[in-house]
Design an enzyme around this catalytic site. Structure first.
Site, PDB file in Angstrom:
ATOM      1  N   THR A  52       1.585  -4.733   4.040  1.00 34.65           N
ATOM      2  CA  THR A  52       1.373  -5.160   5.428  1.00 34.65           C
ATOM      3  C   THR A  52       0.734  -6.550   5.542  1.00 34.65           C
ATOM      4  OG1 THR A  52      -0.788  -4.075   5.560  1.00 34.65           O
ATOM      5  CG2 THR A  52       1.136  -2.783   6.250  1.00 34.65           C
ATOM      6  N   ASP A  53       0.028  -6.977   4.486  1.00 34.91           N
ATOM      7  CA  ASP A  53      -0.741  -8.223   4.636  1.00 34.91           C
ATOM      8  C   ASP A  53       0.127  -9.417   5.018  1.00 34.91           C
ATOM      9  OD1 ASP A  53      -3.081  -6.918   4.139  1.00 34.91           O
ATOM     10  OD2 ASP A  53      -3.243  -7.532   2.040  1.00 34.91           O
ATOM     11  N   THR A  79      -0.852 -22.200  19.403  1.00 32.14           N
ATOM     12  CA  THR A  79      -2.198 -21.819  19.854  1.00 32.14           C
ATOM     13  C   THR A  79      -2.859 -20.874  18.852  1.00 32.14           C
ATOM     14  OG1 THR A  79      -3.521 -20.742  21.562  1.00 32.14           O
ATOM     15  CG2 THR A  79      -1.282 -19.919  21.293  1.00 32.14           C
ATOM     16  N   GLN A  80      -4.162 -21.010  18.710  1.00 32.28           N
ATOM     17  CA  GLN A  80      -4.897 -20.068  17.853  1.00 32.28           C
ATOM     18  C   GLN A  80      -5.292 -18.808  18.621  1.00 32.28           C
ATOM     19  OE1 GLN A  80      -9.327 -21.673  17.408  1.00 32.28           O
ATOM     20  NE2 GLN A  80      -7.891 -23.202  16.702  1.00 32.28           N
ATOM     21  N   CYS A  81      -4.957 -18.736  19.922  1.00 29.38           N
ATOM     22  CA  CYS A  81      -5.182 -17.490  20.669  1.00 29.38           C
ATOM     23  C   CYS A  81      -4.178 -16.439  20.197  1.00 29.38           C
ATOM     24  CB  CYS A  81      -4.971 -17.714  22.160  1.00 29.38           C
ATOM     25  SG  CYS A  81      -6.148 -18.852  22.887  1.00 29.38           S
ATOM     26  N   THR A 125       0.811  -1.220   0.000  1.00 24.56           N
ATOM     27  CA  THR A 125       0.000   0.000   0.000  1.00 24.56           C
ATOM     28  C   THR A 125       0.843   1.268   0.000  1.00 24.56           C
ATOM     29  OG1 THR A 125      -1.900  -1.011   1.090  1.00 24.56           O
ATOM     30  CG2 THR A 125      -1.583   1.332   1.485  1.00 24.56           C
ATOM     31  N   ASP A 127       1.264  -6.353  -4.539  1.00 21.12           N
ATOM     32  CA  ASP A 127       0.429  -6.339  -3.345  1.00 21.12           C
ATOM     33  C   ASP A 127       0.908  -7.556  -2.568  1.00 21.12           C
ATOM     34  OD1 ASP A 127      -1.753  -7.204  -1.586  1.00 21.12           O
ATOM     35  OD2 ASP A 127      -2.896  -5.615  -2.535  1.00 21.12           O
ATOM     36  N   SER A 128       1.234  -7.402  -1.305  1.00 17.78           N
ATOM     37  CA  SER A 128       1.914  -8.495  -0.609  1.00 17.78           C
ATOM     38  C   SER A 128       1.029  -9.704  -0.393  1.00 17.78           C
ATOM     39  CB  SER A 128       2.529  -8.018   0.706  1.00 17.78           C
ATOM     40  OG  SER A 128       1.554  -7.937   1.724  1.00 17.78           O
ATOM     41  N   SER A 129      -0.257  -9.608  -0.732  1.00 16.10           N
ATOM     42  CA  SER A 129      -1.060 -10.832  -0.703  1.00 16.10           C
ATOM     43  C   SER A 129      -0.610 -11.779  -1.816  1.00 16.10           C
ATOM     44  CB  SER A 129      -2.553 -10.519  -0.778  1.00 16.10           C
ATOM     45  OG  SER A 129      -2.804  -9.587  -1.781  1.00 16.10           O
TER      46      SER A 129
HETATM   47  N1  ASP Z   1      -2.758  -5.350   0.415  1.00 13.88           N
HETATM   48  C1  ASP Z   1      -1.666  -4.502   0.838  1.00 13.88           C
HETATM   49  C2  ASP Z   1      -0.390  -5.305   0.803  1.00 13.88           C
HETATM   50  O1  ASP Z   1      -0.195  -6.129   1.667  1.00 13.88           O
HETATM   51  C3  ASP Z   1      -1.942  -3.963   2.192  1.00 13.88           C
HETATM   52  C4  ASP Z   1      -0.894  -3.023   2.738  1.00 13.88           C
HETATM   53  O2  ASP Z   1       0.209  -2.912   2.259  1.00 13.88           O
HETATM   54  O3  ASP Z   1      -1.209  -2.368   3.760  1.00 13.88           O
HETATM   55  O4  ASP Z   1       0.390  -5.175  -0.107  1.00 13.88           O
END
Ligand code: ASP
Length: 339
Positions: free
Chosen positions: A90-91, A274-276, A14, A58-60
């Site tokens: 951030t993803d 753990t999933q917590c 982003t 996009d890091s996804s």
């Molecule tokens: N979809 C974006 C990414 O991970 C989200 C971000 O960067 O905040 O590339």
């Protein structure tokens, strides 16, 4: 003192995106130009060389092969620079920070991963501050590990998680204190940081084609699901199982327990986390100790993101000294607390 020089990887995210008819997407050249402007107006901004990846993602869309590229780029420039910044979406940022922490062994210099929730092209944004902070932390002599700089905090990379999807403070370190913060000035606690290694720096690659999977328990999770996955042609060599609470699974479900036992007997490495959001997988309950007897390794308080990255790393290494299960039960880069 000579001015510090940083090597910067810009992978996407982003932070450098602009609005397109399809929605926000990274635009080549935009962030490097903005960064130059930020450097000019920020006193003391370090000198840097920036490598913009192509394509920016996009890091996804991040894949384990990207980690090999980043680790190789850092290794190739390790001797010539004082510190490293990775600009990332951030993803999957926590996965990358974790993977790099394992792949970069005996780090003697800081590697700071950052991104932002709001792109540089919007005002106000968190992008400029996160960049300025990341570049500052990357010049710190006392840091010798992979960290995340976000929202005025410095986190250990392999302890970080994207916990809040709509907040400027998106990242947390639920199982380890933050290493540093900015409150008027930059302060970090060296006692919480990894010591400088006396051994030579070494970069590892991972086998990006390894079949690794993550599964999360839920009421109704059926033994046949494990069996189907394990009987498939591409059966996973490593599994992160996100269990309940303190690392518990339904010990009354004998079919599930025996499916997990068979999976580990056939050579899959299963890691219990753990999933917590915080806490650790232990054997405090009968419902937890049964998983240790089924062959699962306790990941203690490792995050699910670091657990996936650690499986890629550990299962890519030649098993000369320690078996994968022993490596997984050991804290390699401060990713988990002692049992
Ligand atoms: N979809 C974006 C990414 O991970 C989200 C971000 O960067 O905040 O590339």
């Amino acid at each position: 003192m000579p001015q510090k020089r940083l090597f910067v990887i810009y992978a996407g995210g982003t932070i450098g995106m602009q609005s397109t008819p399809q929605g926000y997407a990274p635009v080549p050249g935009y962030l490097p130009a903005e960064l130059q402007r930020i450097a000019t107006r920020t006193p003391g901004f370090p000198a840097y060389t920036l490598r913009e990846y192509a394509p920016l993602i996009d890091s996804s869309n991040l894949q384990p092969a990207h980690w090999n590229q980043m680790a190789a780029d850092i290794a190739a420039n390790y001797a010539a620079y004082d510190g490293f910044v990775v600009i990332h979406g951030t993803d999957t940022l926590a996965y990358t920070a974790s993977a790099l922490s394992f792949m970069l062994e005996n780090l003697g210099k800081p590697v700071i991963v950052t991104g932002s929730m709001v792109p540089l092209c919007e005002h106000p944004n968190d992008a400029e501050q996160n960049l300025v902070d990341a570049f500052h932390w990357a010049t710190e002599d006392g840091l010798h590990e992979v960290c995340v700089a976000f929202n005025r905090q410095l986190l250990r990379g392999n302890r970080s998680r994207k916990l809040w999807g709509a907040e400027i403070g998106a990242f947390g370190s639920p199982n380890y204190p933050i290493l540093g913060r900015v409150q008027g000035h930059y302060e970090f606690n060296p006692a919480l940081c990894l010591p400088k290694s006396t051994k030579p720096f070494k970069a590892h690659s991972i086998n990006a084609d390894l079949a690794i999977t993550g599964l999360k328990l839920y009421p109704g999770f059926a033994a046949r699901l494990i069996e189907q996955i394990m009987n498939s042609d591409d059966a996973p060599v490593g599994v992160v199982l996100e269990t309940y609470g303190a690392g518990n699974a339904p010990d009354a479900d004998t079919a599930l327990i025996s499916a997990l036992t068979h999976a580990s007997q056939r050579g899959s490495v299963l890691l219990n986390v753990t999933q917590c959001v915080s806490g650790k997988a232990s054997s405090d309950y009968a419902a937890g100790s049964i998983l240790a007897r089924a062959g699962l390794v306790s990941g203690l308080d490792i995050t699910p993101e670091a657990a996936i990255a650690k499986l890629y790393f550990v299962l890519s290494q030649p098993h000369e000294v320690l078996e994968p299960a022993d490596l997984l039960a050991t804290s390699l880069r401060g990713e988990m607390s002692a049992s």
